[in-house]
Design a protein around this motif. Structure first.
Motif, PDB file in Angstrom:
ATOM      1  N   UNK A  37       0.758  -1.193   0.023  1.00  0.00           N
ATOM      2  CA  UNK A  37       0.312   0.126   0.347  1.00  0.00           C
ATOM      3  C   UNK A  37       0.824   0.841   0.512  1.00  0.00           C
ATOM      4  N   UNK A  38       2.515   0.633   0.087  1.00  0.00           N
ATOM      5  CA  UNK A  38       2.913   2.266   0.309  1.00  0.00           C
ATOM      6  C   UNK A  38       3.337   2.635   1.158  1.00  0.00           C
ATOM      7  N   UNK A  39       3.486   2.066   2.626  1.00  0.00           N
ATOM      8  CA  UNK A  39       3.057   3.005   3.563  1.00  0.00           C
ATOM      9  C   UNK A  39       4.660   2.735   4.076  1.00  0.00           C
ATOM     10  N   UNK A  68      -5.464   3.838  -8.951  1.00  0.00           N
ATOM     11  CA  UNK A  68      -6.448   3.057  -7.312  1.00  0.00           C
ATOM     12  C   UNK A  68      -6.584   1.334  -8.002  1.00  0.00           C
ATOM     13  N   UNK A  89      -4.654  -0.746  -5.805  1.00  0.00           N
ATOM     14  CA  UNK A  89      -4.622  -1.816  -5.133  1.00  0.00           C
ATOM     15  C   UNK A  89      -5.401  -1.219  -3.426  1.00  0.00           C
ATOM     16  N   UNK A 142      -7.167  -1.895   0.249  1.00  0.00           N
ATOM     17  CA  UNK A 142      -7.110  -3.169   1.504  1.00  0.00           C
ATOM     18  C   UNK A 142      -8.436  -3.311   2.367  1.00  0.00           C
ATOM     19  N   UNK A 146     -14.978   4.443  -1.172  1.00  0.00           N
ATOM     20  CA  UNK A 146     -13.669   3.642  -2.279  1.00  0.00           C
ATOM     21  C   UNK A 146     -13.502   4.820  -3.180  1.00  0.00           C
ATOM     22  N   UNK A 175     -10.319   8.027  -4.110  1.00  0.00           N
ATOM     23  CA  UNK A 175      -9.224   8.996  -4.432  1.00  0.00           C
ATOM     24  C   UNK A 175      -9.322   9.338  -6.236  1.00  0.00           C
ATOM     25  N   UNK A 181     -16.670  -1.392  -1.079  1.00  0.00           N
ATOM     26  CA  UNK A 181     -16.030  -0.235  -1.127  1.00  0.00           C
ATOM     27  C   UNK A 181     -14.700  -0.548  -2.116  1.00  0.00           C
ATOM     28  N   UNK A 207     -13.905   0.930  -5.184  1.00  0.00           N
ATOM     29  CA  UNK A 207     -12.643   1.695  -5.607  1.00  0.00           C
ATOM     30  C   UNK A 207     -11.966   1.341  -7.376  1.00  0.00           C
TER      31      UNK A 207
END
Lengths: 278, 279
Positions: free
Chosen positions: A66-68, A90, A92, A94, A116, A119, A167, A171
């Motif tokens: 998720x790029x965190x 969008x 990915x 979670x 969702x 973004x 959701x 997305x």
């Protein structure tokens, strides 16, 4: 099974051989290694189990996808694109563990699903016609459209799960990350969810399901990733799911594992992690 | 007493009209923010920020700067200090909050006793809305409008941030920005609120209306309207009450707010005490 209408319309859902490719990924927190040299691939249109003990790095891998977290080394590609670019599209979604959601929050089902779409909206997050349509379609697919005005806490356990799956659908993501989706779920809901998962697979989406419960894996996962700080094995379930591999993942026999999932992992030092190339 | 007289007589005084208008505006804005505070669980943070702004207010007055500026710097600064200590040590967050805001508050208290200035300690601690000056009104209105605009602009993002920060981050929403936005707005609202009820009671403005509304509805938009309504009603009723009883204005305003909360706690149709017992 009804063939979903939006399958080819969405560019990121067009069939591609490879959905996720992770190469030599290393992540550490304050000097402590969380993931070491993780390499794996997940095919388009597959359900992939991510199996490991608590602390084996399942959630770190999710965070990386998720790029965190900033990897100290390595590369992640989704749909052939660098991670950042894929996330902006969008790609990915979670789906959180149900325990982490505040079910008393004053929000209703349709609004959760609309989140969702945020973004892709402008900064004021004012939904357009497409957004409303996507929410409606997603809710209809999980059979929650009649309950769209319910406060989320008024839903039953299975309905709650489906709301969050809706959701992810809204997305429009091609990769779904599901965190322990079967925790505290009754048999009926579980069957319903698996049915939905199989529909998602048929549409070309890829699902990565983290779990420490092995009973689900053989049932419906096409692929499995065994993880313990690094990838011990990955590939087709039938090939990877051997007793020897499981013993190395959990440091005990699988039979033992089903009763005590929290066993400390034992990795023999200096031994090369075994890998199965698909 | 004739109710019309009760209602109209105080309005003969300019200071009463000013006080009613200013505190209604401030209460409405704080009430709106209180929904986010309640849902995010930031009541303690609100308490901390409102106390920590005190040295900023004192220094700003001493240097003849806008008090809002000093308060804002110290409000956000205190939160930064709390975050830093929490990150660098193993002390739990509520302990860190407790020690930081009392430290800042003590600094303000010491400064006010040493710095030669025209400010009155009791006005800062307990508010002075009946005697509010023209300059203070201007700043308070400006701050309130700014807070209102920010909350309206980022409303949906803030709801998402309170509800599901992980999802927010995963779809590319800048949650770090939202975190500091909410903190900045909190600092600003605290400064506005302390004009009406003072530092000690300002946290009531930032928490109570939201809590009252949360028991009455399951929808965020209605919760916002109820919170704003109950906050404005409380400040107006409180000021009248304090006028006729010659009692502390801040005390009366917060007492009415608390009273409305108790009513909601007892009689809320679904989440109230009686409704739950009937079930």
């Amino acid at each position: 099974m009804a063939s979903p209408p939006d399958l080819v319309a969405h560019p990121d859902l067009a069939p591609r051989a490879e959905r996720i490719r992770v190469s030599h990924l290393c992540v550490s927190y304050h000097g402590a290694v969380a993931l070491h040299e993780v390499s794996l691939r997940v095919n388009a249109g597959s359900i992939c189990g991510l199996v490991g003990t608590n602390g084996a790095g399942k959630s770190t891998l999710f965070k990386a996808l998720m790029g965190f977290v900033r990897p100290s080394q390595g590369d992640i590609r989704i749909n052939g694109l660098p991670l950042r670019q894929a996330l902006r599209r969008q790609a990915v979604a979670y789906v959180p563990q149900m325990e982490s959601v505040d079910w008393n929050f004053p929000i209703h089902v349709a609004n959760v699903v609309m989140m969702g779409r945020y973004g892709g909206m402008n900064l004021l997050r004012i939904p357009g016609r497409d957004d409303h349509r996507a929410v409606r379609e997603s809710l209809e697919r999980v059979e929650l459209w009649p309950l769209r005005h319910r406060q989320i806490g008024e839903l039953s356990g299975g309905q709650r799960k489906r709301a969050f799956l809706a959701r992810a659908l809204a997305q429009g993501s091609s990769v779904l990350l599901l965190d322990e989706p079967f925790a505290g779920v009754d048999i009926r809901t579980e069957r319903l969810m698996i049915e939905l998962f199989q529909q998602f697979r048929a549409e070309g989406r890829s699902l990565l399901i983290s779990t420490h419960d092995l009973s689900h894996i053989t049932g419906f996962c096409d692929e499995v990733i065994l993880i313990n700080k690094t990838v011990l094995a990955y590939g087709d379930t039938s090939e990877v799911f051997t007793e020897e591999n499981l013993a190395r993942t959990f440091g005990g026999s699988p039979a033992q594992l089903l009763t005590s999932p929290g066993l400390e992992p034992r990795l023999e030092p200096g031994r090369q992690p075994w890998r199965s190339e698909p | 007493m004739d109710p019309l007289f009760w209602l109209l007589e105080p309005l003969r005084h300019d200071f009463m009209v000013r006080a009613l208008l200013v505190s209604a505006l401030v209460a409405g804005v704080c009430g709106m923010l209180s929904c986010f505070m309640t849902l995010k669980g930031w009541a303690l943070m609100g308490d901390a920020v409102s106390h920590a702004v005190m040295p900023g207010v004192v220094i700003a007055y001493a240097l003849n700067l806008p008090f809002a500026l000093g308060a804002f710097i110290f409000g956000v600064g205190s939160v930064a200090v709390i975050g830093y200590i929490k990150q660098m040590t193993r002390i739990k967050e509520d302990t860190v909050i407790g020690l930081v805001f009392t430290g800042f508050f003590a600094l303000g208290l010491t400064l006010i006793s040493k710095v030669r200035s025209t400010i009155d300690l009791t006005h800062i601690l307990f508010g002075n809305v009946l005697g509010i000056s023209g300059e203070d009104i201007r700043q308070t209105v400006l701050i309130s409008v700014l807070v209102l605009v920010l909350l309206l602009l980022f409303r949906r993002d803030l709801i998402l941030f309170c509800f599901d920060p992980t999802h927010a981050r995963s779809i590319g929403v800048n949650t770090g920005f939202l975190h500091y936005l909410l903190l900045s707005v909190l600092s600003l609202a605290a400064v506005a609120g302390l004009q009406t009820v003072g530092i000690i009671l300002v946290v009531a403005m930032l928490v109570t209306p939201g809590a009252t509304a949360y028991l009455l509805t399951d929808r965020f938009d209605r919760m916002t309207w109820i919170a704003i309504g109950s906050a404005v009603l409380s400040s107006v009723l409180g000021i009248y009450w304090s006028y006729w009883m010659d009692a502390s204005t801040a005390g009366c305003i917060v007492l009415v707010q608390t009273g409305l909360f108790v009513l909601s706690f007892l009689f809320a149709p679904r989440h109230g005490l009686l409704a739950q017992q009937r079930r």
